[in-house]
Motif scaffolding. Sequence first.
Motif, short mmCIF file in Angstrom:
data_model
loop_
_atom_site.label_atom_id
_atom_site.label_comp_id
_atom_site.label_asym_id
_atom_site.label_seq_id
_atom_site.Cartn_x
_atom_site.Cartn_y
_atom_site.Cartn_z
N PRO A 87 28.64 7.06 2.33
CA PRO A 87 29.48 8.00 1.58
C PRO A 87 29.35 7.89 0.06
CG PRO A 87 30.81 6.22 2.51
CD PRO A 87 29.43 6.04 3.03
N ARG A 88 28.84 6.74 -0.45
CA ARG A 88 28.82 6.57 -1.90
C ARG A 88 27.41 6.36 -2.41
NH1 ARG A 88 31.37 2.02 -3.66
NH2 ARG A 88 30.93 1.05 -1.66
N ALA A 89 27.14 6.83 -3.63
CA ALA A 89 25.84 6.62 -4.25
C ALA A 89 25.61 5.13 -4.42
CB ALA A 89 25.80 7.32 -5.60
N GLY A 90 24.39 4.68 -4.14
CA GLY A 90 24.06 3.26 -4.29
C GLY A 90 24.28 2.47 -3.01
N ALA A 91 24.84 3.11 -2.00
CA ALA A 91 25.05 2.45 -0.71
C ALA A 91 24.11 3.06 0.33
CB ALA A 91 26.50 2.60 -0.26
N PHE A 92 23.88 2.33 1.43
CA PHE A 92 23.08 2.90 2.52
C PHE A 92 23.55 2.27 3.82
CE2 PHE A 92 20.87 -0.77 0.82
CZ PHE A 92 20.52 -1.49 1.96
N ASP A 93 23.23 2.95 4.92
CA ASP A 93 23.58 2.49 6.26
C ASP A 93 22.48 1.53 6.71
OD1 ASP A 93 23.63 2.28 9.09
OD2 ASP A 93 24.74 4.17 9.25
N ALA A 94 22.79 0.23 6.75
CA ALA A 94 21.76 -0.78 6.98
C ALA A 94 21.15 -0.65 8.37
CB ALA A 94 22.34 -2.18 6.78
N ASP A 95 21.95 -0.35 9.38
CA ASP A 95 21.41 -0.19 10.74
C ASP A 95 20.46 0.99 10.81
OD1 ASP A 95 22.78 -2.35 11.69
OD2 ASP A 95 24.47 -1.18 12.48
N ALA A 96 20.88 2.10 10.21
CA ALA A 96 20.04 3.29 10.22
C ALA A 96 18.73 3.02 9.47
CB ALA A 96 20.79 4.47 9.58
N TYR A 97 18.84 2.27 8.37
CA TYR A 97 17.62 1.93 7.61
C TYR A 97 16.61 1.21 8.50
CZ TYR A 97 14.71 -0.48 4.11
OH TYR A 97 13.66 -0.99 3.38
N ARG A 98 17.08 0.22 9.27
CA ARG A 98 16.17 -0.51 10.16
C ARG A 98 15.55 0.43 11.21
NH1 ARG A 98 19.60 -4.98 9.16
NH2 ARG A 98 21.17 -4.19 10.59
N PRO B 195 0.83 -1.21 0.00
CA PRO B 195 0.00 0.00 0.00
C PRO B 195 0.86 1.25 0.00
CG PRO B 195 -0.07 -1.11 2.14
CD PRO B 195 0.75 -1.98 1.24
N TRP B 196 0.32 2.34 -0.54
CA TRP B 196 1.12 3.57 -0.73
C TRP B 196 1.70 4.14 0.56
CZ3 TRP B 196 3.57 4.70 -4.83
CH2 TRP B 196 3.08 4.32 -6.08
N PRO B 197 0.95 4.16 1.68
CA PRO B 197 1.58 4.74 2.89
C PRO B 197 2.83 3.96 3.32
CG PRO B 197 -0.79 4.51 3.17
CD PRO B 197 -0.47 3.82 1.90
N LEU B 198 2.82 2.62 3.14
CA LEU B 198 3.99 1.83 3.50
C LEU B 198 5.14 2.10 2.54
CD1 LEU B 198 2.76 -1.68 4.70
CD2 LEU B 198 3.20 0.43 5.99
N ILE B 199 4.83 2.21 1.26
CA ILE B 199 5.89 2.52 0.28
C ILE B 199 6.52 3.87 0.61
CG2 ILE B 199 6.34 3.12 -2.14
CD1 ILE B 199 4.24 1.09 -2.99
N ALA B 200 5.69 4.85 0.93
CA ALA B 200 6.20 6.19 1.23
C ALA B 200 7.13 6.16 2.44
CB ALA B 200 5.04 7.17 1.46
N ALA B 201 6.72 5.44 3.49
CA ALA B 201 7.54 5.38 4.71
C ALA B 201 8.85 4.64 4.44
CB ALA B 201 6.75 4.70 5.83
N ASP B 202 8.74 3.52 3.73
CA ASP B 202 9.94 2.72 3.46
C ASP B 202 10.93 3.48 2.58
OD1 ASP B 202 11.47 0.27 3.46
OD2 ASP B 202 10.82 0.00 1.38
N ALA B 203 10.41 4.15 1.56
CA ALA B 203 11.29 4.90 0.66
C ALA B 203 11.98 6.05 1.40
CB ALA B 203 10.49 5.45 -0.52
N THR B 204 11.26 6.68 2.31
CA THR B 204 11.84 7.77 3.10
C THR B 204 12.95 7.24 4.01
OG1 THR B 204 9.72 8.90 3.03
CG2 THR B 204 11.30 9.65 4.69
N ALA B 205 12.72 6.09 4.63
CA ALA B 205 13.73 5.50 5.52
C ALA B 205 14.97 5.09 4.73
CB ALA B 205 13.12 4.28 6.23
N LEU B 206 14.77 4.45 3.58
CA LEU B 206 15.91 3.97 2.79
C LEU B 206 16.70 5.16 2.25
CD1 LEU B 206 17.36 1.46 1.78
CD2 LEU B 206 15.81 1.42 -0.19
#
Lengths: 305, 305
Positions: A280-291, A261-272
């Motif tokens: 520091p690099r494009a295409g990478a993310f902080d996995a702990d922070a994402y959780r 559903p859209w509200p979940l997509i919006a929240a997940d995309a914002t977190a990621l």
Amino acid sequence: MIVTVTPNPALDVTYRLPALRPHAANRVAHVAAQAGGKGVNVSRVLHALGRPTLAVLPLGGETGRAVRRDLEEAGVPHEAVSIEGETRRTVAVVDDVDTTMLNEAGPHVEEQEWAALRARVLQLLPAARVLVVSGSLPPGVPAQAGAGLVELAHARGVPVILDADGPALVAGLAVRPTAVKPNAAELAAATGIDDPAAAAAALLEAGAQAVVASLGPDGLLVRTPEGCWRARPPGGVAGNPTGAGDAVVAALATGLAERAPWPLIAADATALSAAAVLAPRAGAFDADAYRRFAAAIRAERLTPA
Amino acid sequence: MIVTVTPNPALDVTYRLPALRPHAANRVAHVAAQAGGKGVNVSRVLHALGRPTLAVLPLGGETGRAVRRDLEEAGVPHEAVSIEGETRRTVAVVDDVDTTMLNEAGPHVEEQEWAALRARVLQLLPAARVLVVSGSLPPGVPAQAGAGLVELAHARGVPVILDADGPALVAGLAVRPTAVKPNAAELAAATGIDDPAAAAAALLEAGAQAVVASLGPDGLLVRTPEGCWRARPPGGVAGNPTGAGDAVVAALATGLAERAPWPLIAADATALSAAAVLAPRAGAFDADAYRRFAAAIRAERLTPA
């Protein structure tokens, strides 16, 4: 599998030095390079998330070989369509103040080369749950080319995200992509409207089935015929915004693939996206922070004027 | 044959745009690239003059391949010693005001890679009339490495030109190169003496058999135990000074190969250097201007204090 198409990929080079001195000789203290381009970054994020993905991209010349080797080393599944021209580079000169970007336009891609890329996408569509078309078109490829890929996906019943701007976005809207993902500047430029919710409504009117606008520190605005949602990142997330929009597209593609559903997509995309700013690099993310962010962020429903 | 060694070659990339905006995104309007490095430029000039030459250089990675392909296309005879590291690039950002240089340091060259390059030079020396060692040393190669090549040439009775600066120049002087070619800044930095004639005398004292100082618009100063000469370029020569010093080295190498008298070498090197300023790319020169300048320029003998 989520198939990404990067029409105009690059070798993204980063030069670090204490202070860029214009019109002088600068010694570059540190050099790094990685395969880049918006679709490539989306596939990087999906690969890091453990989601099946395949990056499709035209590559040519020595720089094309360097891009391919980097994707191999990173383990990002990819399929290159060979072109005669030399793949472009971008140079990010990072000093203690900020980043100076030098963006090459990219090689001229011939009509039959683009046709070969289209043909490859067509072959892959039966196995695709979502198609992502992301980033600028190379010289020689008309603005309608992105719309052409959207139509291929529609004909096979595959949801398709178009992350483009300017004439390519306008041409794409006409063939009704499942979602578009403009940033604040692209949204305003495409519509002439400053208010993001109103501008997103205008893109729906113009043909988009959903608009996911990435507004930087102001988070994400999703507008569909069913409603309008807003999700905000946690305060104080500072770092490297390059690739944050590509993380939004990766989360959006995952959400569409799973019919979330859209509200979940919006929240997940914002977190990621916020977690990508911390890397520091494009295409990478902080996995702990994402959780952490994913557990904390909720989208609110808006009632726009 | 004149053998040139370029210890730290580069792919010289030129980005053209109307105005470089620091800390912003810049679209690069035009991209060009050519094989570069001081010794490579010397061989380019010699090749254009129809003089037999061979450029010896370490090359590695995709950028090394791009350098090799450019030398092949230009028809400049060359021999590459393969290295594990990636050959460096320099980026010249040329806008309507001036040029901003971004110089990568270059790859780490391993001890056995440098030994392979030395071995190749040793094999080539019997066929060499002059050896030219030109440009910076790559990371990992000690300052004494240039001096080591000078000693190889001496042992085979081959005249050798060392175009180096900093510690590599100091180390080289100790083993008595046939000639060194500092520019004004290098001359002052190596000696702490502002007056070029006095500084050149100090380099003779330190071991150089001849000093050929390229002083930009002020022309050339030659100092040997036999005397001191000055040649001046025609007035109003404006253009691209990159590679002008390499044209001096090319003329100097030709003069040494032919055992020409110093006043003629000084005049010829000044003419070729001024003609190189008129050409848009390093390693090129305006052939008509060279003929005109060579007919007009005479070296004068100085009686320095």
